[in-house]
Motif scaffolding. Sequence first.
Motif, PDB file in Angstrom:
ATOM      1  N   SER A  57      -9.195   0.390  -0.223  1.00 44.86           N
ATOM      2  CA  SER A  57      -8.404   1.384  -1.385  1.00 44.86           C
ATOM      3  C   SER A  57      -7.885   2.790  -0.656  1.00 44.86           C
ATOM      4  CB  SER A  57      -9.403   2.225  -2.013  1.00 44.86           C
ATOM      5  OG  SER A  57     -10.114   1.038  -2.987  1.00 44.86           O
ATOM      6  N   LEU A  58      -7.092   2.885  -0.774  1.00 44.16           N
ATOM      7  CA  LEU A  58      -6.176   3.978   0.022  1.00 44.16           C
ATOM      8  C   LEU A  58      -6.688   5.631  -0.186  1.00 44.16           C
ATOM      9  CD1 LEU A  58      -2.252   3.699  -1.112  1.00 44.16           C
ATOM     10  CD2 LEU A  58      -3.290   2.623   0.967  1.00 44.16           C
ATOM     11  N   ALA A  59      -7.209   5.998  -0.619  1.00 44.47           N
ATOM     12  CA  ALA A  59      -7.735   7.179  -0.270  1.00 44.47           C
ATOM     13  C   ALA A  59      -9.506   7.801   0.041  1.00 44.47           C
ATOM     14  CB  ALA A  59      -8.044   7.862  -1.816  1.00 44.47           C
ATOM     15  N   VAL A  60      -9.788   6.081  -0.008  1.00 44.56           N
ATOM     16  CA  VAL A  60     -11.027   6.053   1.462  1.00 44.56           C
ATOM     17  C   VAL A  60     -10.739   6.021   2.760  1.00 44.56           C
ATOM     18  CG1 VAL A  60     -12.696   4.510   2.251  1.00 44.56           C
ATOM     19  CG2 VAL A  60     -12.598   4.762  -0.419  1.00 44.56           C
ATOM     20  N   LEU A  61      -9.506   5.021   2.797  1.00 48.31           N
ATOM     21  CA  LEU A  61      -8.855   5.048   4.953  1.00 48.31           C
ATOM     22  C   LEU A  61      -8.519   6.054   4.728  1.00 48.31           C
ATOM     23  CD1 LEU A  61      -6.651   1.808   4.045  1.00 48.31           C
ATOM     24  CD2 LEU A  61      -9.154   2.477   4.767  1.00 48.31           C
ATOM     25  N   GLN A  62      -7.282   7.354   3.847  1.00 49.20           N
ATOM     26  CA  GLN A  62      -7.445   8.911   4.428  1.00 49.20           C
ATOM     27  C   GLN A  62      -8.229   8.847   4.663  1.00 49.20           C
ATOM     28  OE1 GLN A  62      -5.520  10.731   1.248  1.00 49.20           O
ATOM     29  NE2 GLN A  62      -4.106  11.591   1.473  1.00 49.20           N
ATOM     30  N   VAL A  63      -9.206   8.364   3.893  1.00 46.34           N
ATOM     31  CA  VAL A  63     -10.470  10.145   4.838  1.00 46.34           C
ATOM     32  C   VAL A  63     -10.893   9.658   5.926  1.00 46.34           C
ATOM     33  CG1 VAL A  63     -12.913   9.939   4.187  1.00 46.34           C
ATOM     34  CG2 VAL A  63     -11.397  10.482   2.011  1.00 46.34           C
ATOM     35  N   PHE A  64     -11.089   9.028   6.195  1.00 44.01           N
ATOM     36  CA  PHE A  64     -11.314   8.234   7.458  1.00 44.01           C
ATOM     37  C   PHE A  64     -10.290   8.094   8.665  1.00 44.01           C
ATOM     38  CE2 PHE A  64     -14.989   5.723   5.388  1.00 44.01           C
ATOM     39  CZ  PHE A  64     -15.534   6.413   5.392  1.00 44.01           C
ATOM     40  N   ALA A  65      -8.729   8.331   8.196  1.00 42.58           N
ATOM     41  CA  ALA A  65      -8.034   8.780   9.130  1.00 42.58           C
ATOM     42  C   ALA A  65      -8.009  10.526   9.977  1.00 42.58           C
ATOM     43  CB  ALA A  65      -6.575   8.065   8.376  1.00 42.58           C
ATOM     44  N   ARG A  66      -8.131  10.586   7.744  1.00 44.09           N
ATOM     45  CA  ARG A  66      -8.215  12.318   8.749  1.00 44.09           C
ATOM     46  C   ARG A  66      -9.303  13.408   9.677  1.00 44.09           C
ATOM     47  NH1 ARG A  66      -6.660  14.584   1.992  1.00 44.09           N
ATOM     48  NH2 ARG A  66      -4.133  14.598   2.845  1.00 44.09           N
ATOM     49  N   ALA A  67     -10.050  11.458   9.287  1.00 43.17           N
ATOM     50  CA  ALA A  67     -11.862  12.061  10.529  1.00 43.17           C
ATOM     51  C   ALA A  67     -11.615  11.763  11.336  1.00 43.17           C
ATOM     52  CB  ALA A  67     -12.657  11.186   9.497  1.00 43.17           C
ATOM     53  N   GLY A  68     -10.177  11.070  11.892  1.00 42.87           N
ATOM     54  CA  GLY A  68     -10.240  10.720  13.408  1.00 42.87           C
ATOM     55  C   GLY A  68     -10.458   9.184  13.298  1.00 42.87           C
ATOM     56  N   CYS A  69     -10.635   8.303  12.507  1.00 36.45           N
ATOM     57  CA  CYS A  69     -11.148   7.301  12.796  1.00 36.45           C
ATOM     58  C   CYS A  69     -10.148   6.309  12.860  1.00 36.45           C
ATOM     59  CB  CYS A  69     -11.868   6.833  12.003  1.00 36.45           C
ATOM     60  SG  CYS A  69     -13.885   7.156  11.276  1.00 36.45           S
ATOM     61  N   GLY A  70     -10.201   5.198  14.185  1.00 41.67           N
ATOM     62  CA  GLY A  70      -9.302   3.925  13.808  1.00 41.67           C
ATOM     63  C   GLY A  70      -9.438   3.311  12.881  1.00 41.67           C
ATOM     64  N   PHE A  71      -8.882   1.599  13.082  1.00 45.18           N
ATOM     65  CA  PHE A  71      -9.015   1.008  11.810  1.00 45.18           C
ATOM     66  C   PHE A  71      -9.321  -0.412  12.660  1.00 45.18           C
ATOM     67  CE2 PHE A  71      -7.073   4.609   9.548  1.00 45.18           C
ATOM     68  CZ  PHE A  71      -7.706   4.970   9.151  1.00 45.18           C
ATOM     69  N   ASP A  72     -10.522  -1.105  12.575  1.00 44.58           N
ATOM     70  CA  ASP A  72     -10.750  -2.705  12.339  1.00 44.58           C
ATOM     71  C   ASP A  72     -10.063  -3.443  10.434  1.00 44.58           C
ATOM     72  OD1 ASP A  72     -11.383  -5.006  13.730  1.00 44.58           O
ATOM     73  OD2 ASP A  72     -13.061  -4.874  12.074  1.00 44.58           O
ATOM     74  N   ILE A  73      -8.613  -4.103  11.402  1.00 49.24           N
ATOM     75  CA  ILE A  73      -8.299  -5.303  10.226  1.00 49.24           C
ATOM     76  C   ILE A  73      -8.183  -6.232  10.146  1.00 49.24           C
ATOM     77  CG2 ILE A  73      -6.453  -3.050   9.544  1.00 49.24           C
ATOM     78  CD1 ILE A  73      -4.467  -5.447  11.028  1.00 49.24           C
ATOM     79  N   VAL A  74      -8.226  -6.923   9.070  1.00 45.00           N
ATOM     80  CA  VAL A  74      -7.911  -9.107   9.044  1.00 45.00           C
ATOM     81  C   VAL A  74      -7.230  -9.280   8.860  1.00 45.00           C
ATOM     82  CG1 VAL A  74     -10.335  -9.287   9.611  1.00 45.00           C
ATOM     83  CG2 VAL A  74      -9.539  -8.809   7.645  1.00 45.00           C
ATOM     84  N   SER A  75      -6.002  -8.647   8.365  1.00 51.44           N
ATOM     85  CA  SER A  75      -4.980  -9.475   7.604  1.00 51.44           C
ATOM     86  C   SER A  75      -3.198  -8.363   7.776  1.00 51.44           C
ATOM     87  CB  SER A  75      -5.065  -9.748   5.924  1.00 51.44           C
ATOM     88  OG  SER A  75      -4.692  -8.146   5.559  1.00 51.44           O
ATOM     89  N   GLY A  76      -2.473  -8.992   7.473  1.00 48.82           N
ATOM     90  CA  GLY A  76      -1.136  -8.272   7.894  1.00 48.82           C
ATOM     91  C   GLY A  76      -1.607  -6.527   6.632  1.00 48.82           C
ATOM     92  N   GLY A  77      -1.929  -7.554   5.369  1.00 44.57           N
ATOM     93  CA  GLY A  77      -1.709  -6.318   4.243  1.00 44.57           C
ATOM     94  C   GLY A  77      -2.645  -5.278   4.451  1.00 44.57           C
ATOM     95  N   GLU A  78      -3.922  -4.899   4.708  1.00 48.69           N
ATOM     96  CA  GLU A  78      -4.516  -4.359   5.103  1.00 48.69           C
ATOM     97  C   GLU A  78      -4.111  -3.291   6.626  1.00 48.69           C
ATOM     98  OE1 GLU A  78      -8.917  -5.461   5.116  1.00 48.69           O
ATOM     99  OE2 GLU A  78      -8.415  -5.931   6.545  1.00 48.69           O
ATOM    100  N   LEU A  79      -3.185  -4.212   7.427  1.00 47.41           N
ATOM    101  CA  LEU A  79      -2.332  -3.291   8.744  1.00 47.41           C
ATOM    102  C   LEU A  79      -1.790  -2.751   7.957  1.00 47.41           C
ATOM    103  CD1 LEU A  79      -0.493  -4.656  11.926  1.00 47.41           C
ATOM    104  CD2 LEU A  79       0.741  -3.329   9.870  1.00 47.41           C
ATOM    105  N   GLU A  80      -0.822  -2.602   6.758  1.00 43.36           N
ATOM    106  CA  GLU A  80       0.011  -2.014   5.590  1.00 43.36           C
ATOM    107  C   GLU A  80      -0.769  -0.950   5.142  1.00 43.36           C
ATOM    108  OE1 GLU A  80       3.314  -2.381   6.460  1.00 43.36           O
ATOM    109  OE2 GLU A  80       3.616  -3.937   7.047  1.00 43.36           O
ATOM    110  N   ARG A  81      -2.136  -1.067   4.513  1.00 37.51           N
ATOM    111  CA  ARG A  81      -2.942  -0.322   4.019  1.00 37.51           C
ATOM    112  C   ARG A  81      -3.142   0.922   4.984  1.00 37.51           C
ATOM    113  NH1 ARG A  81      -5.443  -0.627  -0.403  1.00 37.51           N
ATOM    114  NH2 ARG A  81      -4.583  -2.063  -2.603  1.00 37.51           N
ATOM    115  N   VAL A  82      -3.478   0.649   5.655  1.00 40.85           N
ATOM    116  CA  VAL A  82      -3.756   1.688   7.023  1.00 40.85           C
ATOM    117  C   VAL A  82      -2.411   2.719   7.301  1.00 40.85           C
ATOM    118  CG1 VAL A  82      -3.804   1.873   9.854  1.00 40.85           C
ATOM    119  CG2 VAL A  82      -5.206   0.299   8.657  1.00 40.85           C
ATOM    120  N   LEU A  83      -0.960   2.090   7.505  1.00 42.49           N
ATOM    121  CA  LEU A  83       0.273   2.706   7.317  1.00 42.49           C
ATOM    122  C   LEU A  83       0.462   3.856   6.017  1.00 42.49           C
ATOM    123  CD1 LEU A  83       2.622   0.057   9.478  1.00 42.49           C
ATOM    124  CD2 LEU A  83       0.920   2.191  10.469  1.00 42.49           C
TER     125      LEU A  83
END
Length: 425
Positions: free
Chosen positions: A72-98
Motif C-alpha cells: 500500500s502506498l502509504a506504508v511504502l511512504q512511511v518506510f521511504a521517509r524513514a530511509g529504507c530502500g525497497f525489495d521488489i518482485v515485479s514491474g508493478g511494485e517498481l511503479e508503486r515505489v516511485l
Amino acid sequence: MSAASLPGQPQVHYRGNELFVEDVRLADVAREHGTPLFVYSKASMLAALGAYQRGFAGRKAKICYAMKANSSLAVLQVFARAGCGFDIVSGGELERVLAAGGKGEDIIFSGVGKTRAEMRRALEIGIRCFNVESESELEVLSAVAQELGKRAPVSLRVNPDVDPKTHPYISTGLKGNKFGIAHKDAVRAYRRAAELPGLKVVGIDCHIGSQITFMSPYLDAMDRVLDLVESVEKAGIALEHIDFGGGLGINYSGEQPPDAGVLWQQLLTKLDARGYGQRQLMIEPGRSLVGNAGLCLAEVLYLKPGEQKNFCIIDAAMNDLPRPAMYEAFHAIVPVTRTTVAPATFDVVGPVCESGDWIGRDRKLAVEPGEYLAVLSAGAYCMSMASNYNTRGRAAEVLVDGSQVHLVREREDAQVQMRGERLLP
C-alpha cells in the motif's frame, strides 16, 4: 483481557472495555469507515524498523523493505521517509515505489521470472541491483542492458540448502525450491556473469524463507554464503555487497522470534569473525516490519449454531484475509468492545462461497450480531494478496498516527472492479 495479552502488538490495547490502536478507538473508526477495514499503526512500523536500525548501528548497511508483504502506498511512504530502500518482485511494485517517493537507487529487483519489459524499465530508472535467480536470466538481462547501452548491476541469489523450519509454502532456501542458483553451481554462474558485456557483478544474495522464528537457520545460511564469497573472490570476481535477505517471523500465536537487533548482533559477530564485518550489507525484511502493525476490523453478521460447530459469520472473508485458507495460518481474533455476553466457541467464517473461507477455528468469543471483531497481526500478506473473488470489493485501509486517522485506500465498489471490462458488441 489485558493489553499485554494481545500478541505482539504493543500499540493495540484495551482502555476499559474499548480496543484502541495508538490513541484511536477502533469502534469509532469502524463506524466512520465501514468494514472490512484494515488499520495500520505508524508507530508499530517505525518501532519494528528501529530494532533493525539499532542492530546495524555503526555498520555499512541498507535496509530494503520487502514490499510484497504490504505494498500500500502509504506504508511504502512511511518506510521511504524513514530511509529504507525497497525489495521488489515485479514491474508493478517498481511503479508503486516511485509513486510513494522512492528512487531507482533505492530499489533491489528480486524474483525468478522478470520479463524483458520489467528489466528495461528498471534499467531506465537506474535501480540499485538485480538479484538474478538463474543462469538463463543472466543472458537475457545482459542482452536487454546492451540494447539500452547500459551495464546492469547484478547480485546472484544463491540457494544455500538450509531448512528455515517454517511452512513449506514460504520456505525458499532448500534444494527443492524454485528460488536462486544452487550452491554448487554458484561459482560457475558468477564466472559467466563476469564475462557478459551487459552486466556488472556487484554482490551476492541469499533468502531462505519467511516467518522464521529461530536464529540457527540464519547462522547456517550465513556460513554457507560466506564460504561462497570466499570462493567467488578467489576466482577474481569482487563482491561489493552481501545481501542476507529477510524472513524474520512475528508473534501470531505465542511464537517468540528473536528481536531483530539481537539477531543481527549475533550475525555481525559471526561476520566479523570471518573478516567480512566492514563489507556493505543489505537486508530485505518484510513481514517483521508490518505484520504486527496491522489488523482487520470486521462486523459480526450472524451467529449460526450447528450440530457440530457454531459459526460466527463476519463481513471479512478469505479474499480479504487469505492466509488461513492458504497456509492454515493463525490470527488472534478479539472483540473491539468487550461485553458481558456469555462466551461461546465459534468457527469465525466469512461470506465467500467456499468451505475454505474461514478466519479462525474454535475461538471462544463473547459477541452478538452487529458488534465488531479485530483480526490481529494482519499487516502482512493480507491486503497485498487480497482478491475480488465473488466480486467482493477490496477493503478500505486507514493508517493511525497517534490520535490521527488517515484514509489511505478507498473501498472498492463493483463499478471500480468492472472498469476495465468490455461487453461484446
